[in-house]
Every structure is written in structure tokens, then in C-alpha cells.
Write a protein that holds these residues in place. Structure first.
Motif, PDB file in Angstrom:
ATOM      1  N   ALA A 159       8.886 -39.041  94.296  1.00 60.71           N
ATOM      2  CA  ALA A 159       8.972 -37.776  95.026  1.00 60.71           C
ATOM      3  C   ALA A 159       8.047 -37.788  96.245  1.00 60.71           C
ATOM      4  CB  ALA A 159       8.611 -36.616  94.097  1.00 60.71           C
ATOM      5  N   LEU A 160       6.839 -38.332  96.069  1.00 65.79           N
ATOM      6  CA  LEU A 160       5.904 -38.411  97.194  1.00 65.79           C
ATOM      7  C   LEU A 160       6.454 -39.292  98.305  1.00 65.79           C
ATOM      8  CD1 LEU A 160       2.408 -38.717  95.468  1.00 65.79           C
ATOM      9  CD2 LEU A 160       3.212 -36.863  96.927  1.00 65.79           C
ATOM     10  N   ILE A 161       7.044 -40.416  97.919  1.00 64.09           N
ATOM     11  CA  ILE A 161       7.602 -41.330  98.925  1.00 64.09           C
ATOM     12  C   ILE A 161       8.695 -40.639  99.737  1.00 64.09           C
ATOM     13  CG2 ILE A 161       8.979 -43.438  99.217  1.00 64.09           C
ATOM     14  CD1 ILE A 161       7.419 -44.607  96.843  1.00 64.09           C
ATOM     15  N   MET A 162       9.506 -39.833  99.050  1.00 67.97           N
ATOM     16  CA  MET A 162      10.589 -39.152  99.742  1.00 67.97           C
ATOM     17  C   MET A 162      10.081 -37.995 100.600  1.00 67.97           C
ATOM     18  SD  MET A 162      12.980 -41.076  98.844  1.00 67.97           S
ATOM     19  CE  MET A 162      14.304 -40.182  99.672  1.00 67.97           C
ATOM     20  N   LEU A 163       8.978 -37.370 100.181  1.00 70.85           N
ATOM     21  CA  LEU A 163       8.465 -36.198 100.893  1.00 70.85           C
ATOM     22  C   LEU A 163       7.454 -36.547 101.979  1.00 70.85           C
ATOM     23  CD1 LEU A 163       7.985 -33.756  97.879  1.00 70.85           C
ATOM     24  CD2 LEU A 163       9.789 -33.673  99.618  1.00 70.85           C
ATOM     25  N   ARG A 164       6.811 -37.702 101.861  1.00 69.47           N
ATOM     26  CA  ARG A 164       5.806 -38.106 102.840  1.00 69.47           C
ATOM     27  C   ARG A 164       6.368 -39.243 103.697  1.00 69.47           C
ATOM     28  NH1 ARG A 164       0.627 -36.600 100.638  1.00 69.47           N
ATOM     29  NH2 ARG A 164       0.852 -34.368 100.256  1.00 69.47           N
ATOM     30  N   PRO A 165       6.694 -38.968 104.960  1.00 71.31           N
ATOM     31  CA  PRO A 165       7.321 -39.989 105.813  1.00 71.31           C
ATOM     32  C   PRO A 165       6.506 -41.280 105.927  1.00 71.31           C
ATOM     33  CG  PRO A 165       7.477 -37.825 106.840  1.00 71.31           C
ATOM     34  CD  PRO A 165       6.586 -37.671 105.639  1.00 71.31           C
ATOM     35  N   TYR A 166       5.176 -41.176 105.958  1.00 71.32           N
ATOM     36  CA  TYR A 166       4.378 -42.383 106.146  1.00 71.32           C
ATOM     37  C   TYR A 166       4.460 -43.295 104.918  1.00 71.32           C
ATOM     38  CZ  TYR A 166       0.522 -40.779 103.126  1.00 71.32           C
ATOM     39  OH  TYR A 166      -0.242 -40.393 102.053  1.00 71.32           O
ATOM     40  N   LEU A 167       4.621 -42.712 103.722  1.00 74.78           N
ATOM     41  CA  LEU A 167       4.785 -43.532 102.526  1.00 74.78           C
ATOM     42  C   LEU A 167       6.149 -44.226 102.530  1.00 74.78           C
ATOM     43  CD1 LEU A 167       3.297 -41.212  99.742  1.00 74.78           C
ATOM     44  CD2 LEU A 167       2.260 -43.254 100.740  1.00 74.78           C
ATOM     45  N   TYR A 168       7.183 -43.505 102.942  1.00 70.47           N
ATOM     46  CA  TYR A 168       8.516 -44.089 103.018  1.00 70.47           C
ATOM     47  C   TYR A 168       8.539 -45.226 104.039  1.00 70.47           C
ATOM     48  CZ  TYR A 168      13.583 -44.406 103.528  1.00 70.47           C
ATOM     49  OH  TYR A 168      14.875 -44.861 103.570  1.00 70.47           O
ATOM     50  N   GLU A 169       7.814 -45.021 105.141  1.00 64.57           N
ATOM     51  CA  GLU A 169       7.743 -46.056 106.175  1.00 64.57           C
ATOM     52  C   GLU A 169       7.033 -47.303 105.654  1.00 64.57           C
ATOM     53  OE1 GLU A 169       7.113 -45.650 110.835  1.00 64.57           O
ATOM     54  OE2 GLU A 169       5.233 -45.360 109.742  1.00 64.57           O
ATOM     55  N   ARG A 170       6.008 -47.125 104.813  1.00 66.09           N
ATOM     56  CA  ARG A 170       5.302 -48.270 104.239  1.00 66.09           C
ATOM     57  C   ARG A 170       6.219 -49.069 103.309  1.00 66.09           C
ATOM     58  NH1 ARG A 170      -0.825 -46.148 102.680  1.00 66.09           N
ATOM     59  NH2 ARG A 170      -1.544 -45.837 104.841  1.00 66.09           N
ATOM     60  N   ILE A 171       7.063 -48.376 102.556  1.00 67.09           N
ATOM     61  CA  ILE A 171       8.006 -49.072 101.687  1.00 67.09           C
ATOM     62  C   ILE A 171       9.009 -49.855 102.521  1.00 67.09           C
ATOM     63  CG2 ILE A 171       9.820 -48.774  99.956  1.00 67.09           C
ATOM     64  CD1 ILE A 171       7.014 -48.304  98.897  1.00 67.09           C
ATOM     65  N   GLN A 172       9.501 -49.254 103.595  1.00 60.06           N
ATOM     66  CA  GLN A 172      10.435 -49.958 104.472  1.00 60.06           C
ATOM     67  C   GLN A 172       9.778 -51.184 105.101  1.00 60.06           C
ATOM     68  OE1 GLN A 172      11.649 -46.577 107.049  1.00 60.06           O
ATOM     69  NE2 GLN A 172      13.734 -47.013 106.355  1.00 60.06           N
ATOM     70  N   THR A 173       8.506 -51.035 105.487  1.00 57.42           N
ATOM     71  CA  THR A 173       7.775 -52.157 106.068  1.00 57.42           C
ATOM     72  C   THR A 173       7.584 -53.275 105.061  1.00 57.42           C
ATOM     73  OG1 THR A 173       6.616 -50.695 107.603  1.00 57.42           O
ATOM     74  CG2 THR A 173       5.607 -52.838 107.164  1.00 57.42           C
ATOM     75  N   PHE A 174       7.309 -52.910 103.821  1.00 57.70           N
ATOM     76  CA  PHE A 174       7.153 -53.906 102.769  1.00 57.70           C
ATOM     77  C   PHE A 174       8.452 -54.671 102.540  1.00 57.70           C
ATOM     78  CE2 PHE A 174       7.838 -54.513  98.122  1.00 57.70           C
ATOM     79  CZ  PHE A 174       7.061 -55.650  97.978  1.00 57.70           C
ATOM     80  N   LEU A 175       9.563 -53.957 102.519  1.00 62.72           N
ATOM     81  CA  LEU A 175      10.854 -54.595 102.276  1.00 62.72           C
ATOM     82  C   LEU A 175      11.291 -55.469 103.441  1.00 62.72           C
ATOM     83  CD1 LEU A 175      12.734 -51.596 100.603  1.00 62.72           C
ATOM     84  CD2 LEU A 175      11.744 -53.604  99.483  1.00 62.72           C
ATOM     85  N   ASP A 176      10.872 -55.090 104.656  1.00 62.94           N
ATOM     86  CA  ASP A 176      11.226 -55.874 105.851  1.00 62.94           C
ATOM     87  C   ASP A 176      10.039 -55.878 106.809  1.00 62.94           C
ATOM     88  OD1 ASP A 176      12.368 -57.233 107.922  1.00 62.94           O
ATOM     89  OD2 ASP A 176      13.790 -55.648 108.480  1.00 62.94           O
TER      90      ASP A 176
END
Length: 368
Positions: free
Chosen positions: A203-220
Motif C-alpha cells: 500500500a505504501l509503495i502504491m501511495l508514495r510515488p518515490y517508493l514506487y519509483e525506487r521499485i521501478q529503478t530496482f527492476l530496471d
């Protein structure tokens, strides 16, 4: 029944601890040279703070904890936890707490600043250990045995998410999960803890843009080399350019202009560039040895409380260190956790040494 003996402190654990502390300060001094090329940043002040608050004061706390019977912490753990919650909440008080990098995690006291979340982690482990140790076999099987632990996590999570400080919350969850396993908590309760934590983090990843961006960066890691992926890209360049034996002490190129936070989040990359694969491997092996020796001390602790405290503190120290290393090697998402004993942050070093002192005190009591 097992026989309790008073023994000398665990010399091997102490040797690992001293090695990590000295090696960490040595690396920190070298990484701090990068501040000289960054607009006159306080090179001397950074070293003095790390030395005085981290090593001197932290070493004193470690020594005091070594010779203070660890059982006393159990008695005062509820009050320490309450104090930690109150002090952590002060970061939201104007004029007391202050913001840096979009987060309110620090309190200023005169010329010094400290991060109360470090105290919160310390107090949480003590109180959780006291509670879990009090549960007998029948208590662990009751429907509400884990309710106080969930309430403690809820209180801690509310404060840390508001800062925001997601990485510290993750470390605390990992620590309490390990403690619950050692305490013999039911698999169903552990699954509930894992489920709640997973849902909350998603839920935090979906609600906090910077966390979602970190996951995207990790994946690519190559998706935005000059933006979100910049730190990872520069870290990998630093690690790769170190080769087998490294450039040598003080010879890192990345720390002067390219690598963000060379004395903070990125300090492992500086170490790998200057001391190479061999030096980085030695640092990783020291943390691994600290963990294994710590778990051995936990296994031979005279009571459940001692075993749980050692387990919690070892997980706190080692998990965030490996999270930092993993992020710099692009095998984990960026978290902002420090590399304990190495990264800047006198508060983190102070509490890590205090925690290590309690572990050493437990080692003085053995089941023979």
C-alpha cells in the motif's frame, strides 16, 4: 538443568566488533575527503562528529552496557519504549524537529542533531523481547498472544510512516519476525504478521510515488540514468572500477563529483572502489561473522529474554547493513539505511555500539 556460569566476555565477538568499528572509521575518513570538492562542505566537522558522538560516546555506552546486568533492561523496557515514542514524535514539533531531503527524521539540540528512530529501534527490541519472554507455552497458543506486538508495531509504524522513514520500519519488522521465531510463536501468528506487513508495504509503495519509483529503478537500473537511477549507476561504476585490489586509500574518483552521499548511503561503493573486491568481501565477511557469532551467543543465553534481545539487536545491525550493501550493488531497492559502523550518523553508531555492549554482557552468562 543447564548450569549457569559467569565467563569472560566473548573475545571473538569483541574482536569482530572492534575490527568493524576501526575499519568503518578508516573508510569514513577516506570517503569524507569527497566533501572537500563539494562547495566547502564541513570535512572536519563530519569526522569530529563521527568520532566524538559515534565512537567515543558510543564506546562509553558499549562499555557501560557490557558491565550492566542485561536483566535490568527488562524491568525498564516499557518506560524506555514509551520515552522513545514520545521523543520520536518530537520530530513533528516546529522548532524541535527539522526536515532534510523531504523527511522529518531529526531533532536539533544546539549544534548537534540526532535521529530518534535509532532510539526507537533500540527500545522496541527491548520491550518486544520482554513481552515475548513472558509468554509461556500456553500463552503463545492463545488467540491474543501477539496482539500487544501488533499494537507496538502499529504505534511505531504510524510515527515512522508519517516522517516518512519506511526503511526503519522494514528493519524493525524483520527484527521482530526473527524474535518471534526464536520465541516459538505459532506459524499462524507469524503468517499474520507477514501478511499485514506485506499488505502495508504494498500500500505504501502504491501511495508514495518515490517508493514506487525506487521499485521501478530496482527492476530496471538503466531506465533513467541521469535521474532516478543516477545513484545506482554511479555506485556500480565505482564498484566496477575498483577491480580486485582497488585504487587505494583516498583514491576514489566517484566520491569527489559523481556519487551522491559518499559518506552516507553510498559509502560502500567508495570502499569497493578504493579497496576493490578483496576489501569489499572482507567487509561483508566481517558483518557475516558478527551475525553468526551473535546468534551463537543468543543460543547459549541463560534465559529467553537474553536470547531474544541478542537476536533482535543482531538482526537490527546486520539487516540494515546488508540492505545498504545490496542497494549499492543493485540487488535490492534503494532504502536509505546506513551501513552500520561505516556510514555517517553518530546516532546510529552510538546505538549500534550500545546494543553490542548488551550482547557482550549476555555472553558473560553462559549455559554450560
Amino acid at each position: 538443568m543447564p548450569r549457569l556460569t559467569f565467563a569472560k566476555p566473548d573475545s571473538f565477538f569483541i574482536a569482530i566488533l572492534v575490527s568493524l568499528t576501526l575499519a568503518g572509521f578508516f573508510i569514513f575518513i577516506s570517503a569524507s575527503l569527497g566533501l572537500l570538492a563539494r562547495g566547502g562542505a564541513p570535512f572536519g566537522a563530519a569526522i569530529v562528529k563521527q568520532l566524538l558522538l559515534g565512537i567515543v560516546v558510543g564506546g562509553g555506552c558499549s562499555l557501560a552496557a557490557t558491565y550492566t546486568p542485561y536483566e535490568r533492561w527488562r524491568r525498564y523496557s516499557p518506560w524506555l519504549f514509551l520515552a522513545a515514542l514520545i521523543i520520536t514524535a518530537l520530530v513533528f514539533v516546529p522548532g524541535v524537529g527539522f526536515e532534510h531531503g523531504g523527511a522529518r527524521r531529526w531533532i536539533a539540540v544546539g549544534p548537534l542533531s540526532f535521529q530518534p528512530a535509532e532510539f526507537l529501534k533500540f527500545a522496541f527490541v527491548l520491550y518486544a523481547a520482554a513481552w515475548l519472554a513472558a509468554l509461556d507455552e500456553r500463552g503463545r497458543k492463545t488467540a491474543f498472544a501477539m496482539l500487544p506486538v501488533f499494537l507496538m508495531l502499529a504505534a511505531v509504524g504510524t510515527l515512522l510512516i508519517a516522517q516518512p522513514n519506511t526503511s526503519t520500519l522494514v528493519v524493525i519488522i524483520v527484527a521482530v519476525a526473527g524474535m518471534c521465531i526464536v520465541a516459538g510463536v505459532r506459524a499462524r501468528d507469524l503468517a499474520a504478521l507477514a501478511g499485514v506487513a506485506a499488505v502495508g508495504i504494498i500500500a505504501l509503495i502504491m501511495l508514495r510515488p518515490y517508493l514506487y519509483e525506487r521499485i521501478q529503478t530496482f527492476l530496471d537500473p538503466s531506465r533513467d540514468a541521469l535521474g532516478a537511477s543516477y545513484q545506482i549507476q554511479q555506485s556500480l561504476i565505482a564498484v566496477g572500477s575498483g577491480g580486485v585490489f582497488g585504487r587505494g586509500f583516498g583514491q576514489s574518483v566517484q566520491k569527489f563529483e559523481y556519487l551522491p552521499e559518499p559518506i552516507g548511503d553510498s559509502i560502500f561503493a567508495v570502499a569497493a572502489e578504493e579497496f576493490g573486491f578483496i576489501g569489499a568481501l572482507i567487509l561483508i565477511l566481517l558483518f557475516l561473522a558478527l551475525a553468526l557469532r551473535g546468534f551463537r551467543i543468543a543460543a547459549h543465553a541463560p534465559d529467553n529474554f537474553g536470547s531474544l534481545v541478542v537476536t533482535g539487536f543482531i538482526i537490527l545491525i546486520v539487516s540494515q547493513s546488508f540492505m545498504n550493501i545490496g542497494a549499492m550493488l543493485a540487488v535490492l531497492p534503494l532504502t536509505g539505511t546506513p551501513l552500520i559502523f561505516v556510514s555517517k550518523g553518530g546516532t546510529a553508531l552510538l546505538f549500534a555500539l550500545a546494543e553490542a555492549g548488551i550482547i557482550v554482557n549476555v555472553s558473560r552468562r553462559a549455559r554450560g
